[in-house]
Design an enzyme around this catalytic site. Structure first.
Site, PDB file in Angstrom:
ATOM      1  N   GLY A 108       0.811  -1.217   0.000  1.00 16.42           N
ATOM      2  CA  GLY A 108       0.000   0.000   0.000  1.00 16.42           C
ATOM      3  C   GLY A 108       0.843   1.265   0.000  1.00 16.42           C
ATOM      4  O   GLY A 108       0.384   2.319  -0.455  1.00 16.42           O
ATOM      5  N   GLU A 111       1.617   1.805  -3.523  1.00 11.96           N
ATOM      6  CA  GLU A 111       0.348   2.203  -4.157  1.00 11.96           C
ATOM      7  C   GLU A 111      -0.031   3.640  -3.803  1.00 11.96           C
ATOM      8  O   GLU A 111      -0.532   4.385  -4.640  1.00 11.96           O
ATOM      9  CB  GLU A 111      -0.757   1.217  -3.735  1.00 11.96           C
ATOM     10  CG  GLU A 111      -0.515  -0.177  -4.323  1.00 11.96           C
ATOM     11  CD  GLU A 111      -1.435  -1.234  -3.744  1.00 11.96           C
ATOM     12  OE1 GLU A 111      -1.481  -1.374  -2.497  1.00 11.96           O
ATOM     13  OE2 GLU A 111      -2.122  -1.913  -4.519  1.00 11.96           O
ATOM     14  N   GLU A 131       2.677  -8.171  -1.513  1.00 15.57           N
ATOM     15  CA  GLU A 131       1.431  -8.785  -1.016  1.00 15.57           C
ATOM     16  C   GLU A 131       1.392 -10.290  -1.251  1.00 15.57           C
ATOM     17  O   GLU A 131       0.840 -11.042  -0.449  1.00 15.57           O
ATOM     18  CB  GLU A 131       0.210  -8.135  -1.687  1.00 15.57           C
ATOM     19  CG  GLU A 131      -0.094  -6.721  -1.213  1.00 15.57           C
ATOM     20  CD  GLU A 131       0.610  -5.623  -2.000  1.00 15.57           C
ATOM     21  OE1 GLU A 131       1.612  -5.904  -2.690  1.00 15.57           O
ATOM     22  OE2 GLU A 131       0.160  -4.469  -1.916  1.00 15.57           O
TER      23      GLU A 131
HETATM   24  C1  HXC Z   1       2.141  -3.611  10.182  1.00 12.97           C
HETATM   25  C2  HXC Z   1       4.433  -3.377  10.068  1.00 12.97           C
HETATM   26  C3  HXC Z   1       4.381  -3.402   8.645  1.00 12.97           C
HETATM   27  C4  HXC Z   1       3.098  -3.534   8.031  1.00 12.97           C
HETATM   28  C5  HXC Z   1       6.431  -3.185   9.254  1.00 12.97           C
HETATM   29  N1  HXC Z   1       5.720  -3.237  10.392  1.00 12.97           N
HETATM   30  N2  HXC Z   1       5.647  -3.288   8.186  1.00 12.97           N
HETATM   31  N3  HXC Z   1       3.318  -3.482  10.812  1.00 12.97           N
HETATM   32  N4  HXC Z   1       2.007  -3.638   8.834  1.00 12.97           N
HETATM   33  N5  HXC Z   1       2.933  -3.520   6.703  1.00 12.97           N
HETATM   34  C6  HXC Z   1       6.197  -3.154  11.775  1.00 12.97           C
HETATM   35  C7  HXC Z   1       6.849  -4.457  12.190  1.00 12.97           C
HETATM   36  O1  HXC Z   1       5.880  -5.390  12.628  1.00 12.97           O
HETATM   37  C8  HXC Z   1       7.740  -3.990  13.320  1.00 12.97           C
HETATM   38  O2  HXC Z   1       6.930  -3.777  14.472  1.00 12.97           O
HETATM   39  C9  HXC Z   1       8.199  -2.611  12.866  1.00 12.97           C
HETATM   40  O3  HXC Z   1       7.248  -2.210  11.871  1.00 12.97           O
HETATM   41  C10 HXC Z   1       9.582  -2.652  12.220  1.00 12.97           C
HETATM   42  O4  HXC Z   1       9.566  -3.613  11.207  1.00 12.97           O
HETATM   43  P1  HXC Z   1      10.658  -4.797  11.076  1.00 12.97           P
HETATM   44  O5  HXC Z   1      10.071  -5.882  10.262  1.00 12.97           O
HETATM   45  O6  HXC Z   1      11.174  -5.164  12.423  1.00 12.97           O
HETATM   46  O7  HXC Z   1      11.824  -4.030  10.277  1.00 12.97           O
HETATM   47  P2  HXC Z   1      12.874  -4.664   9.279  1.00 12.97           P
HETATM   48  O8  HXC Z   1      13.413  -5.973   9.791  1.00 12.97           O
HETATM   49  O9  HXC Z   1      13.850  -3.579   8.995  1.00 12.97           O
HETATM   50  O10 HXC Z   1      12.067  -5.014   7.929  1.00 12.97           O
HETATM   51  C11 HXC Z   1      11.509  -3.968   7.187  1.00 12.97           C
HETATM   52  C12 HXC Z   1      10.504  -4.568   6.163  1.00 12.97           C
HETATM   53  C13 HXC Z   1       9.499  -5.464   6.891  1.00 12.97           C
HETATM   54  C14 HXC Z   1      11.276  -5.354   5.095  1.00 12.97           C
HETATM   55  C15 HXC Z   1       9.825  -3.377   5.478  1.00 12.97           C
HETATM   56  O11 HXC Z   1       8.968  -4.752   7.997  1.00 12.97           O
HETATM   57  C16 HXC Z   1       8.359  -5.927   6.043  1.00 12.97           C
HETATM   58  O12 HXC Z   1       8.532  -6.836   5.212  1.00 12.97           O
HETATM   59  N6  HXC Z   1       7.190  -5.359   6.238  1.00 12.97           N
HETATM   60  C17 HXC Z   1       5.965  -5.770   5.588  1.00 12.97           C
HETATM   61  C18 HXC Z   1       5.950  -5.343   4.142  1.00 12.97           C
HETATM   62  C19 HXC Z   1       4.680  -5.812   3.434  1.00 12.97           C
HETATM   63  O13 HXC Z   1       4.456  -7.025   3.295  1.00 12.97           O
HETATM   64  N7  HXC Z   1       3.861  -4.889   2.970  1.00 12.97           N
HETATM   65  C20 HXC Z   1       2.617  -5.175   2.255  1.00 12.97           C
HETATM   66  C21 HXC Z   1       1.479  -5.175   3.226  1.00 12.97           C
HETATM   67  S1  HXC Z   1      -0.052  -5.662   2.472  1.00 12.97           S
HETATM   68  P3  HXC Z   1       7.366  -4.318  15.918  1.00 12.97           P
HETATM   69  O14 HXC Z   1       6.166  -3.997  16.770  1.00 12.97           O
HETATM   70  O15 HXC Z   1       7.675  -5.773  15.769  1.00 12.97           O
HETATM   71  O16 HXC Z   1       8.587  -3.486  16.231  1.00 12.97           O
HETATM   72  C22 HXC Z   1      -0.569  -4.289   1.669  1.00 12.97           C
HETATM   73  C23 HXC Z   1      -1.915  -4.417   0.966  1.00 12.97           C
HETATM   74  C24 HXC Z   1      -2.331  -3.151   0.274  1.00 12.97           C
HETATM   75  O17 HXC Z   1       0.038  -3.285   1.676  1.00 12.97           O
HETATM   76  C25 HXC Z   1      -3.795  -3.143  -0.021  1.00 12.97           C
HETATM   77  C26 HXC Z   1      -4.569  -2.374   0.990  1.00 12.97           C
HETATM   78  C27 HXC Z   1      -6.024  -2.348   0.841  1.00 12.97           C
END
Ligand code: HXC
Length: 257
Positions: A108, A111, A131
């Site tokens: 997102g 996006e 995703e």
């Molecule tokens: C909720 C998130 C998050 C997310 C990171 N965090 N991304 N929380 N939703 N999308 C939180 C983690 O849980 C963590 O919280 C803190 O942020 C730091 O993240 P880390 O993972 O510890 O950092 P790092 O190891 O540096 O990794 C960074 C990262 C990774 C590679 C960006 O966080 C990651 O892969 N995030 C998810 C990316 C993702 O899949 N995005 C797509 C989402 S679905 P804590 O509390 O543990 O410290 C989407 C759908 C869109 O976007 C459509 C919408 C309608």
């Protein structure tokens, strides 16, 4: 309006919106998306503002929709409440928006950047649609706007593998307008927004609408729309001022009328 998940700074001609959930890498929850939409609607309604900048932190523009908020969502909730549809309001904003992206712009977050009109990236930016790694697909334009921006080959690669793309690759693919050193990111974006903000608002809004038409309608319709928009701008005081200023060899002072 008071905001909790974003910081809003009204400057001369420019609204600066800073995503402010850095402990969650600016994961976009419903409240934050609602607040971004509301701030942009405020900009649309304020004649002193001509453009907005949306930015995040140095580590993350936004790491995606909030996975913790979405995890328990059921199909009926997702379908009936149309969870993602309200986010489209951001793309309906009429005044130009610049996304200033450093660090992660994933899911997102990518996006959201693509809903903006110009993406300026720091050399640290990483774009992706991960995703698929969560068992879902992009839900607010990642399978559509990304194709328009980078073409099918690269969009398929990103959407199906979930891999990240560095700023340089994003620029050569056409997703990003400019890449700058991270320390220059905000100034570059604010300068560009200020430049846009000083133009006639009617002209910049029509220009934005006309360019976006190119993605929605066949060429003949797009050209007709452009012509009508072009013609209508001759009804504005700003057109008279712009052309008089050129002839008188001075800079134009647009009054936004
Ligand atoms: C909720 C998130 C998050 C997310 C990171 N965090 N991304 N929380 N939703 N999308 C939180 C983690 O849980 C963590 O919280 C803190 O942020 C730091 O993240 P880390 O993972 O510890 O950092 P790092 O190891 O540096 O990794 C960074 C990262 C990774 C590679 C960006 O966080 C990651 O892969 N995030 C998810 C990316 C993702 O899949 N995005 C797509 C989402 S679905 P804590 O509390 O543990 O410290 C989407 C759908 C869109 O976007 C459509 C919408 C309608």
């Amino acid at each position: 309006m008071a905001y909790e998940t974003i910081l809003v700074d009204k400057r001369d001609h420019v609204l600066l919106i800073t995503l402010n959930r850095s402990s969650a890498l600016n994961a976009l929850n419903a409240q934050m998306m609602g607040e971004i939409s509301a701030a942009l609607a405020e900009a649309d309604g304020d004649p002193r503002i001509g453009a907005s900048v949306v930015t995040g932190s140095e580590r993350a523009f936004a790491a995606g929709a909030d996975i913790k908020e979405m995890a328990e969502l059921s199909f009926p909730q997702s379908f009936v409440e149309d969870y993602a549809a309200s986010y489209e309001a951001i793309a309906q904003t009429r005044k130009p928006i610049i996304a200033a992206v450093a660090g992660y712009a994933l899911g997102g977050g990518c996006e959201l950047a693509m809903m903006c009109d110009i993406i300026i990236a720091a050399d640290t930016a990483k774009f992706g649609q991960p995703e698929i790694t969560l068992g879902i697909i992009p839900g607010i334009g990642g399978t559509q706007r990304l194709v328009h921006a980078v073409g099918k080959a690269k969009a398929m690669d990103l959407v199906l593998t979930g891999r990240m793309m560095e700023a340089e690759e994003a620029e050569s693919a056409g997703l990003v307008a400019r890449v700058v050193p991270v320390d220059d990111l905000l100034d570059t974006a604010l300068d560009a927004a200020e430049k846009i903000g000083e133009m006639s608002n009617a002209a910049t809004m029509m220009a934005k609408e006309a360019v976006n038409r190119a993605f929605e309608v066949p060429l003949a319709e797009g050209l007709r729309f452009e012509r009508r928009a072009f013609q209508s701008l001759f009804a504005t005081e700003d057109q008279k001022e712009g052309m008089e200023a050129f002839i008188e060899k001075r800079s134009a002072q647009f009054k936004q009328r």
